[in-house]
Design an enzyme around this catalytic site. Structure first.
Site, PDB file in Angstrom:
ATOM      1  N   PRO A  38      30.760  55.302 -89.756  1.00  0.00           N
ATOM      2  CG  PRO A  38      30.311  57.243 -88.544  1.00  0.00           C
ATOM      3  CD  PRO A  38      30.448  55.751 -88.395  1.00  0.00           C
ATOM      4  CB  CYS A  39      32.710  55.223 -94.821  1.00  0.00           C
ATOM      5  SG  CYS A  39      31.364  55.972 -95.780  1.00  0.00           S
ATOM      6  CD  GLN A  40      30.957  60.450 -93.411  1.00  0.00           C
ATOM      7  OE1 GLN A  40      31.414  59.629 -92.617  1.00  0.00           O
ATOM      8  NE2 GLN A  40      29.697  60.831 -93.406  1.00  0.00           N
ATOM      9  CG  PHE A  90      38.190  54.839 -93.991  1.00  0.00           C
ATOM     10  CD1 PHE A  90      39.438  54.767 -93.402  1.00  0.00           C
ATOM     11  CD2 PHE A  90      37.086  54.481 -93.244  1.00  0.00           C
ATOM     12  CE1 PHE A  90      39.595  54.339 -92.093  1.00  0.00           C
ATOM     13  CE2 PHE A  90      37.216  54.047 -91.938  1.00  0.00           C
ATOM     14  CZ  PHE A  90      38.477  53.980 -91.357  1.00  0.00           C
ATOM     15  CG  ASN A 141      33.719  51.753 -94.106  1.00  0.00           C
ATOM     16  OD1 ASN A 141      34.094  52.747 -94.719  1.00  0.00           O
ATOM     17  ND2 ASN A 141      33.479  51.769 -92.804  1.00  0.00           N
TER      18      ASN A 141
END
Length: 339
Positions: A195-197, A199, A234
């Site tokens: 999960p990249c939220q 960043f 990502n």
């Protein structure tokens, strides 16, 4: 606009805020099928769940075509034997002479793998609806195991790609144990898009985000298995203020564990995806006998030849005005903008 690639398809592609995800001509937002095509999913790929969830699954996925280029080049480099010496932190290693992804070179390398009866294996962590796994399969990988904690995404994956996917919490799954049961302990690739939220440059609030710990967990799981390669996709923010320290820690961990970290920002549009989608790619390569083989592929398209929205979806008919799905085109449903 018809004459250029789409903007980045996100989990909120249903929301036409500021005109971002409006159909170029028709008074409506994108349909699920149109969003999927702009992510390079094939027409047969079916998305399960409520309307919003379908868009979320698509927006959170790695575009399959993008994934197949990276994975295909990785497989090609596994078969590469043309090397020259390179010094890396006092270690004598080797790197390939070329990073060209020409069809001739790639075909030659893939044929050598085929002739040797080699089938590279992979794990897809945080697999979502299966965009990365589809790309891996197209590149010749046998995906041994995939997992995600989103039940609807797992159902989408299973219906399209098979039963190698399981519903699991990343903090609880025993990947090594499951691979031992399959007698697949010599893994080629551990891949995923944690999960990249946390960043994302679009996120507001404090820099600390518990989801960022899943990136550390991803690499911890990989190091337990020690595959030949680790691939992480990502957002660009992981190399920015909110993620740079973590990225440095990961690089240090990889170096201490005998891996060389390759990082590069790539744009999916350069590889035939009809969408501007710039992402940070990290490939950690295990150093074996002083040899390194991987380099990122060079773009196969220039900006002048990028695939456009017109190329991708202009042949689709209008969606039904009553909000139902188009009978002969699954997932082809959208919202109207005005009454």
């Amino acid at each position: 606009s018809w004459d250029r690639p789409s903007i980045t398809i996100t989990a909120y592609a249903r929301n036409p805020a500021s005109g971002r995800f409006v159909h170029p001509e028709q008074d409506r937002g994108l349909s699920v099928r149109e969003a999927a095509i702009l992510q390079s999913f094939p027409n047969y790929y079916m998305f399960d769940g409520p309307f919003d969830s379908k868009f979320s699954q698509i927006g959170n996925a790695v575009p399959p075509r993008f994934a197949s280029f990276i994975a295909g080049y990785l497989v090609g480099e596994l078969a590469s034997s043309i090397q020259f010496p390179l010094s890396y932190q006092g270690i004598e290693v080797s790197k390939p002479i070329t990073n060209s992804y020409s069809s001739k070179i790639a075909s030659s390398k893939m044929n050598r793998i085929s002739n040797a009866n080699i089938k590279p294996t992979a794990v897809d962590a945080f697999c979502g609806a299966g965009g990365l796994s589809l790309g891996l399969q197209r590149a010749g990988f046998a995906v041994q195991l995939s997992y995600d904690s989103n039940q609807i995404a797992v159902e989408t994956y299973r219906k399209n790609l098979g039963d190698q996917v399981i519903l699991a919490d990343a903090n609880q799954i025993d990947i090594s144990g499951r691979l031992r049961k399959k007698q697949k302990t010599d893994l080629t690739l551990f891949a995923g898009g944690p999960p990249c939220q946390g960043f994302s440059v679009q996120r507001r609030g404090a820099d600390a985000d518990s989801r960022n710990l899943l990136v550390e967990l991803f690499f911890s799981q990989a190091m337990q298995i020690r595959p030949h390669f680790i691939l992480m996709e990502n957002v660009l923010g992981i190399a920015g203020r909110r993620g740079n320290d973590l990225l440095q820690e990961i690089s240090h961990l990889c170096t201490e564990s005998g891996y060389y970290c390759h990082t590069k920002v790539l744009n999916a549009a350069d590889f035939g995806v009809p969408q501007i989608r710039r992402r940070m790619l990290l490939v950690a390569e295990r150093i074996c006998n002083g040899g390194l083989f991987f380099e990122f592929p060079s773009p196969v398209l220039t900006q002048d030849s990028w695939k456009t929205v017109w190329d991708a979806i202009s042949d689709l008919p209008p969606t039904p005005r009553n909000g139902t799905e188009y009978v002969r085109i699954p997932n082809h449903r959208s919202d109207r903008m005005t009454d």
